[in-house]
Design a protein around this motif. Structure first.
Motif, PDB file in Angstrom:
ATOM      1  N   LEU A   8       0.856  -1.186   0.000  1.00 17.79           N
ATOM      2  CA  LEU A   8       0.000   0.000   0.000  1.00 17.79           C
ATOM      3  C   LEU A   8       0.890   1.233   0.000  1.00 17.79           C
ATOM      4  O   LEU A   8       1.683   1.439   0.917  1.00 17.79           O
ATOM      5  CB  LEU A   8      -0.902   0.007   1.237  1.00 17.79           C
ATOM      6  N   CYS A  10       0.867   5.184   0.234  1.00 22.53           N
ATOM      7  CA  CYS A  10       0.018   6.293   0.681  1.00 22.53           C
ATOM      8  C   CYS A  10       0.508   7.571   0.015  1.00 22.53           C
ATOM      9  O   CYS A  10       1.578   8.084   0.340  1.00 22.53           O
ATOM     10  CB  CYS A  10       0.079   6.415   2.199  1.00 22.53           C
ATOM     11  N   ASP A  12      -0.247  11.514  -1.010  1.00 23.19           N
ATOM     12  CA  ASP A  12      -1.068  12.704  -0.742  1.00 23.19           C
ATOM     13  C   ASP A  12      -0.823  13.804  -1.773  1.00 23.19           C
ATOM     14  O   ASP A  12      -1.311  14.910  -1.625  1.00 23.19           O
ATOM     15  CB  ASP A  12      -0.818  13.223   0.674  1.00 23.19           C
ATOM     16  N   ILE A  38      -3.149   4.620  -2.383  1.00 21.65           N
ATOM     17  CA  ILE A  38      -4.303   5.220  -1.711  1.00 21.65           C
ATOM     18  C   ILE A  38      -4.059   6.721  -1.556  1.00 21.65           C
ATOM     19  O   ILE A  38      -2.965   7.164  -1.239  1.00 21.65           O
ATOM     20  CB  ILE A  38      -4.603   4.574  -0.339  1.00 21.65           C
ATOM     21  N   PRO A 101      -7.667  10.420   7.248  1.00 21.45           N
ATOM     22  CA  PRO A 101      -6.603   9.700   6.542  1.00 21.45           C
ATOM     23  C   PRO A 101      -6.107   8.423   7.218  1.00 21.45           C
ATOM     24  O   PRO A 101      -6.061   7.365   6.578  1.00 21.45           O
ATOM     25  CB  PRO A 101      -5.497  10.746   6.400  1.00 21.45           C
ATOM     26  N   GLU A 104      -8.720   5.640   7.049  1.00 18.42           N
ATOM     27  CA  GLU A 104      -8.883   5.099   5.695  1.00 18.42           C
ATOM     28  C   GLU A 104      -7.696   4.219   5.310  1.00 18.42           C
ATOM     29  O   GLU A 104      -7.859   3.201   4.630  1.00 18.42           O
ATOM     30  CB  GLU A 104      -9.077   6.222   4.678  1.00 18.42           C
ATOM     31  N   ILE A 105      -6.494   4.597   5.744  1.00 14.92           N
ATOM     32  CA  ILE A 105      -5.311   3.786   5.465  1.00 14.92           C
ATOM     33  C   ILE A 105      -5.414   2.447   6.189  1.00 14.92           C
ATOM     34  O   ILE A 105      -5.176   1.386   5.599  1.00 14.92           O
ATOM     35  CB  ILE A 105      -4.022   4.547   5.857  1.00 14.92           C
ATOM     36  N   VAL A 117       3.156  -1.256   4.150  1.00  9.50           N
ATOM     37  CA  VAL A 117       2.673   0.099   3.879  1.00  9.50           C
ATOM     38  C   VAL A 117       3.882   1.006   3.670  1.00  9.50           C
ATOM     39  O   VAL A 117       4.850   0.930   4.428  1.00  9.50           O
ATOM     40  CB  VAL A 117       1.822   0.641   5.059  1.00  9.50           C
ATOM     41  N   LEU A 119       4.742   5.099   3.300  1.00  9.52           N
ATOM     42  CA  LEU A 119       4.197   6.458   3.387  1.00  9.52           C
ATOM     43  C   LEU A 119       5.312   7.470   3.562  1.00  9.52           C
ATOM     44  O   LEU A 119       6.431   7.122   3.901  1.00  9.52           O
ATOM     45  CB  LEU A 119       3.132   6.565   4.486  1.00  9.52           C
ATOM     46  N   HIS A 135      -1.545  11.510  11.700  1.00  7.82           N
ATOM     47  CA  HIS A 135      -1.994  10.403  10.863  1.00  7.82           C
ATOM     48  C   HIS A 135      -0.938   9.311  10.697  1.00  7.82           C
ATOM     49  O   HIS A 135      -1.229   8.133  10.913  1.00  7.82           O
ATOM     50  CB  HIS A 135      -2.461  10.913   9.503  1.00  7.82           C
ATOM     51  N   VAL A 139      -0.925   5.422  12.055  1.00 13.58           N
ATOM     52  CA  VAL A 139      -0.749   4.263  11.188  1.00 13.58           C
ATOM     53  C   VAL A 139       0.359   3.384  11.747  1.00 13.58           C
ATOM     54  O   VAL A 139       0.210   2.163  11.840  1.00 13.58           O
ATOM     55  CB  VAL A 139      -0.442   4.684   9.729  1.00 13.58           C
ATOM     56  N   SER A 143      -1.069  -0.203  12.699  1.00 12.41           N
ATOM     57  CA  SER A 143      -0.983  -1.056  11.518  1.00 12.41           C
ATOM     58  C   SER A 143      -0.657  -2.495  11.901  1.00 12.41           C
ATOM     59  O   SER A 143       0.267  -2.748  12.667  1.00 12.41           O
ATOM     60  CB  SER A 143       0.104  -0.543  10.565  1.00 12.41           C
TER      61      SER A 143
END
Length: 165
Positions: A8, A10, A12, A38, A101, A104-105, A117, A119, A135, A139, A143
């Motif tokens: 995933l 992330c 922005d 995402i 955020p 949703e993650i 993940v 990010l 955020h 996570v 996570s």
């Protein structure tokens, strides 16, 4: 050996987005994994548009805003993928969500059954603790899978230099 089948990323659409994608795609090639990108439209933005719509309904419509914002963000992500990561040879899916955020993650981690993940260090506001302090930190804490925090060495060193003055 650890199996990573889905990553995933992330995104922005900040300065860190390209670096996040670079790490995610590089790792996906190494592991022969898929990438799910995402992007989250922050609930605070939606709330602000909704409040403006209450005062100026003829000018502001939340549904129209959401439709345009989702289309714009998808287009920007696709352009980034086409210009920087064309011919990457891996499966890539894009999720544009609306909400808080980190929530949703975390939801995407479970729904997509991701194994890793990736990010960025800072969010769109580029304030040092805005994303990492809220955020991203949430996570990291919640996570169920490993989280890789991408940093740019030059940007990080420059910020540290500014803080030490």
């Amino acid at each position: 050996m650890v199996e990573v089948k889905k990553i995933l990323a992330c995104i922005d659409l900040s300065d860190y987005s390209e670096e996040v994608l670079d790490y995610a795609i590089t790792l996906a090639r190494m592991f022969r994994a898929e990438v799910v990108i995402i992007n989250v439209i922050n609930k605070r933005e939606i709330d602000a548009i909704s409040m403006a719509g209450q005062h100026y309904p003829e000018l502001v419509n939340v549904a129209t805003y959401m439709q345009r914002t989702k289309a714009d963000r998808r287009s920007r992500i696709e352009t980034l993928l086409d210009s920087v990561f064309a011919g990457n040879g891996i499966g890539i899916a894009i999720r544009i969500q609306a909400g808080v955020p980190f929530e949703e993650i975390l939801l995407a981690i479970n729904e997509e059954k991701v194994d890793l993940v990736v990010l960025g260090n800072k969010g769109r506001t580029n304030l040092a603790r805005t994303l990492l302090g809220s955020h991203a930190e949430k996570v990291f804490r919640h996570s169920p899978v490993p989280v890789l925090n991408v940093r740019n060495r030059q940007k990080f060193a420059a910020a540290a230099e500014r803080r030490s003055r």
